[in-house]
Design a protein around this motif. Sequence first.
Motif, PDB file in Angstrom:
ATOM      1  N   GLU A 190       0.847  -1.188   0.000  1.00  0.00           N
ATOM      2  CA  GLU A 190       0.000   0.000   0.000  1.00  0.00           C
ATOM      3  C   GLU A 190       0.879   1.233   0.000  1.00  0.00           C
ATOM      4  N   GLY A 191       0.596   2.167  -0.903  1.00  0.00           N
ATOM      5  CA  GLY A 191       1.426   3.353  -0.999  1.00  0.00           C
ATOM      6  C   GLY A 191       0.678   4.661  -0.837  1.00  0.00           C
ATOM      7  N   ARG A 192      -0.619   4.587  -0.512  1.00  0.00           N
ATOM      8  CA  ARG A 192      -1.416   5.813  -0.410  1.00  0.00           C
ATOM      9  C   ARG A 192      -1.341   6.416   0.991  1.00  0.00           C
ATOM     10  N   ALA A 193      -1.723   7.668   1.071  1.00  0.00           N
ATOM     11  CA  ALA A 193      -1.831   8.342   2.364  1.00  0.00           C
ATOM     12  C   ALA A 193      -3.019   7.775   3.128  1.00  0.00           C
ATOM     13  N   PHE A 194      -3.066   8.073   4.447  1.00  0.00           N
ATOM     14  CA  PHE A 194      -4.178   7.628   5.282  1.00  0.00           C
ATOM     15  C   PHE A 194      -4.713   8.844   6.027  1.00  0.00           C
ATOM     16  N   ILE A 195      -5.904   9.289   5.631  1.00  0.00           N
ATOM     17  CA  ILE A 195      -6.498  10.499   6.200  1.00  0.00           C
ATOM     18  C   ILE A 195      -7.945  10.212   6.574  1.00  0.00           C
ATOM     19  N   CYS A 216      -9.236   6.516   6.090  1.00  0.00           N
ATOM     20  CA  CYS A 216      -9.268   5.901   4.762  1.00  0.00           C
ATOM     21  C   CYS A 216      -7.924   6.076   4.055  1.00  0.00           C
ATOM     22  N   TYR A 217      -7.564   5.098   3.236  1.00  0.00           N
ATOM     23  CA  TYR A 217      -6.424   5.256   2.336  1.00  0.00           C
ATOM     24  C   TYR A 217      -6.870   6.090   1.140  1.00  0.00           C
ATOM     25  N   VAL A 218      -6.110   7.133   0.840  1.00  0.00           N
ATOM     26  CA  VAL A 218      -6.492   8.052  -0.233  1.00  0.00           C
ATOM     27  C   VAL A 218      -5.264   8.435  -1.052  1.00  0.00           C
ATOM     28  N   ASP A 219      -5.496   8.750  -2.333  1.00  0.00           N
ATOM     29  CA  ASP A 219      -4.435   9.327  -3.164  1.00  0.00           C
ATOM     30  C   ASP A 219      -4.159  10.756  -2.705  1.00  0.00           C
ATOM     31  N   SER A 220      -2.987  11.248  -3.033  1.00  0.00           N
ATOM     32  CA  SER A 220      -2.705  12.652  -2.743  1.00  0.00           C
ATOM     33  C   SER A 220      -3.633  13.529  -3.565  1.00  0.00           C
ATOM     34  N   ALA A 221      -3.868  14.746  -3.089  1.00  0.00           N
ATOM     35  CA  ALA A 221      -4.784  15.647  -3.791  1.00  0.00           C
ATOM     36  C   ALA A 221      -4.330  15.909  -5.219  1.00  0.00           C
ATOM     37  N   SER A 222      -3.020  15.971  -5.404  1.00  0.00           N
ATOM     38  CA  SER A 222      -2.469  16.223  -6.747  1.00  0.00           C
ATOM     39  C   SER A 222      -2.380  14.959  -7.589  1.00  0.00           C
ATOM     40  N   GLU A 223      -2.571  13.810  -6.936  1.00  0.00           N
ATOM     41  CA  GLU A 223      -2.414  12.491  -7.550  1.00  0.00           C
ATOM     42  C   GLU A 223      -0.976  12.214  -7.985  1.00  0.00           C
ATOM     43  N   LYS A 224      -0.035  13.026  -7.508  1.00  0.00           N
ATOM     44  CA  LYS A 224       1.370  12.774  -7.802  1.00  0.00           C
ATOM     45  C   LYS A 224       1.885  11.616  -6.953  1.00  0.00           C
ATOM     46  N   GLU A 281       4.734   2.559  -5.904  1.00  0.00           N
ATOM     47  CA  GLU A 281       4.686   4.012  -5.972  1.00  0.00           C
ATOM     48  C   GLU A 281       3.987   4.542  -4.726  1.00  0.00           C
ATOM     49  N   ILE A 282       4.472   5.680  -4.225  1.00  0.00           N
ATOM     50  CA  ILE A 282       3.962   6.264  -2.991  1.00  0.00           C
ATOM     51  C   ILE A 282       3.306   7.609  -3.294  1.00  0.00           C
ATOM     52  N   SER A 283       2.178   7.872  -2.650  1.00  0.00           N
ATOM     53  CA  SER A 283       1.512   9.160  -2.828  1.00  0.00           C
ATOM     54  C   SER A 283       2.425  10.298  -2.377  1.00  0.00           C
ATOM     55  N   ARG A 284       2.552  11.298  -3.233  1.00  0.00           N
ATOM     56  CA  ARG A 284       3.388  12.450  -2.921  1.00  0.00           C
ATOM     57  C   ARG A 284       2.494  13.578  -2.391  1.00  0.00           C
ATOM     58  N   CYS A 285       2.314  13.585  -1.081  1.00  0.00           N
ATOM     59  CA  CYS A 285       1.440  14.582  -0.471  1.00  0.00           C
ATOM     60  C   CYS A 285       2.106  15.954  -0.472  1.00  0.00           C
ATOM     61  N   PHE A 336      -5.598   9.106  13.891  1.00  0.00           N
ATOM     62  CA  PHE A 336      -4.264   8.705  13.432  1.00  0.00           C
ATOM     63  C   PHE A 336      -4.227   8.773  11.916  1.00  0.00           C
ATOM     64  N   ASN A 337      -3.366   9.652  11.399  1.00  0.00           N
ATOM     65  CA  ASN A 337      -3.261   9.886   9.961  1.00  0.00           C
ATOM     66  C   ASN A 337      -1.805   9.743   9.534  1.00  0.00           C
ATOM     67  N   VAL A 338      -1.585   9.332   8.300  1.00  0.00           N
ATOM     68  CA  VAL A 338      -0.227   9.158   7.777  1.00  0.00           C
ATOM     69  C   VAL A 338      -0.095   9.901   6.451  1.00  0.00           C
ATOM     70  N   LEU A 339       0.894  10.797   6.381  1.00  0.00           N
ATOM     71  CA  LEU A 339       1.118  11.591   5.174  1.00  0.00           C
ATOM     72  C   LEU A 339       2.518  11.337   4.630  1.00  0.00           C
ATOM     73  N   PRO A 340       2.661  10.454   3.647  1.00  0.00           N
ATOM     74  CA  PRO A 340       3.969  10.322   2.993  1.00  0.00           C
ATOM     75  C   PRO A 340       4.210  11.534   2.103  1.00  0.00           C
ATOM     76  N   GLY A 341       5.462  11.857   1.907  1.00  0.00           N
ATOM     77  CA  GLY A 341       5.787  12.984   1.041  1.00  0.00           C
ATOM     78  C   GLY A 341       7.200  12.838   0.533  1.00  0.00           C
ATOM     79  N   PHE A 342       7.585  13.729  -0.349  1.00  0.00           N
ATOM     80  CA  PHE A 342       8.926  13.673  -0.929  1.00  0.00           C
ATOM     81  C   PHE A 342       9.683  14.935  -0.535  1.00  0.00           C
TER      82      PHE A 342
END
Length: 498
Positions: free
Chosen positions: A19-24, A27-35, A50-54, A217-223
Amino acid sequence: MTDYTLHYWQQKAEKLSLEGRAFIGGCYVDSASEKVFSCNSPIDNRQLTEISRCDLADVDQAVAVARKSFESGVWSKAAPVKRKATLLKFADLIAQHQEELALLETLDMGKPISDSMAVDLPGTLRCLRWSAEAIDKIYDEVAPTPENELGMVTHEPCGVVAAIVPWNFPLQMASWKIGPALAAGNSVILKPSEKSPLTAIRIAGLAKEAGIPDGVFNVLPGFGHEVGKALALHHDVDTLAFTGSTAIAKQLMIYAGESNLKRVWSEAGGKSPNIVFADAPDLLAAAQAAAGAFCFNQGEVCTAGTRLLVEESIKDEFIEHLIAAVKQWVPGNPLDPKTNVGAIVDETQHQRILGYIAKGSDQGGKLQTGGSAASPVANGFYIEPTVFSDVANDMVIAQDEIFGSVLSVISFKDETEAIQIANDTPYGLAAGIWTSNFAKAHKMAKAVRAGSVWVNQWDGGDMTAPFGGFKQSGNGRDKSLHAFSKYTEIKATWMKLD
């Protein structure tokens, strides 16, 4: 009992669903930009997923969700015993998935699977369970007052806590933040490193399964620094807990001052001295511990004992013991349970370490062993544990935090010089002292400016002991009851009774 072999872990890796999406908001969700950005394994540099680029939009959404959950009281006002039960269930679910999570750690950042199973997962579980059990045993205070007054000192959750964690112990370092933060009743946004986001993303689903309410509890992956900077500048984040480099810790404090003066708690860099006196109780044991102190986890440890201070009278003998011990630490396939040195986290770090090794030679360090890249697995990133002797403490390899298994051996004449060298660094995270003279040990332990001092061992302590540093190694403390002070506000309530 499971027979853990290289084949076992390779087969299990092939069947993993990542799983590579954010958790907000539950729910697991794509980044708003879908990057997205690529998540590659340092074992062989192959893409894992691939990981969501929040970015800022995702931070705004996550903070709003976290604030709403906090103010609703669904978690913040729940009885401590209820939060404890939920967190214990969360830990139990992590235990049930420990093989999967250990494998994700190894695939993601290259550490040996034996360490993921024997160190990282047990440490994570111990932290979560200890924090959960502690929360309904921490009492508030009643002040000494006149007969007609009542004074109370209470601890309340801060609110929205952002936790930015490093790539070297992704799950364990996360647990040191989220364990006490959640237990105290806060809503949490966890930002994992882009180098190792997989376990943080995975445990978010387990948190929901355990019954932690949506938005808590939320998880925001980013670059890069996109998410971390946005969290640090956000006016609705109350507390920021960080583990990483000193440079970033300083920048986060600037951002806090530029926004809402949020509390910033950091555990930053280290360049820890490991001091061996001629009267050490067992020089062979000290040498073996010294090798592990800088070789474990490929040297990617903030408390790594990368400055070895040896009394002059035993220097040559001790270096012989040390080299023999270091040769037992050999890079290998991290999925092989026999491997004790895994892969460097990525190519950037790999080249950085090799660059410091070149500087060590250029500045006059005597290369005793190692010094080269290794290739136990094609296309992966590996380096031999490296030892330099005849190092002066002002050399770059003795001053900079390399974050790789590169050891500087420095000699000293007496206690006074040992203390001077040990403290001649901007850092103050940990130190080791080897001596049979406990009066000397006490004096040295008091004199060394470090948050953790270990006598006749390296890396002592457990969840009952606070962890953190002096000077530019940061502020605040992880672990122990002291950690809860980072995630609670103290309120004084004074009541007139007549």
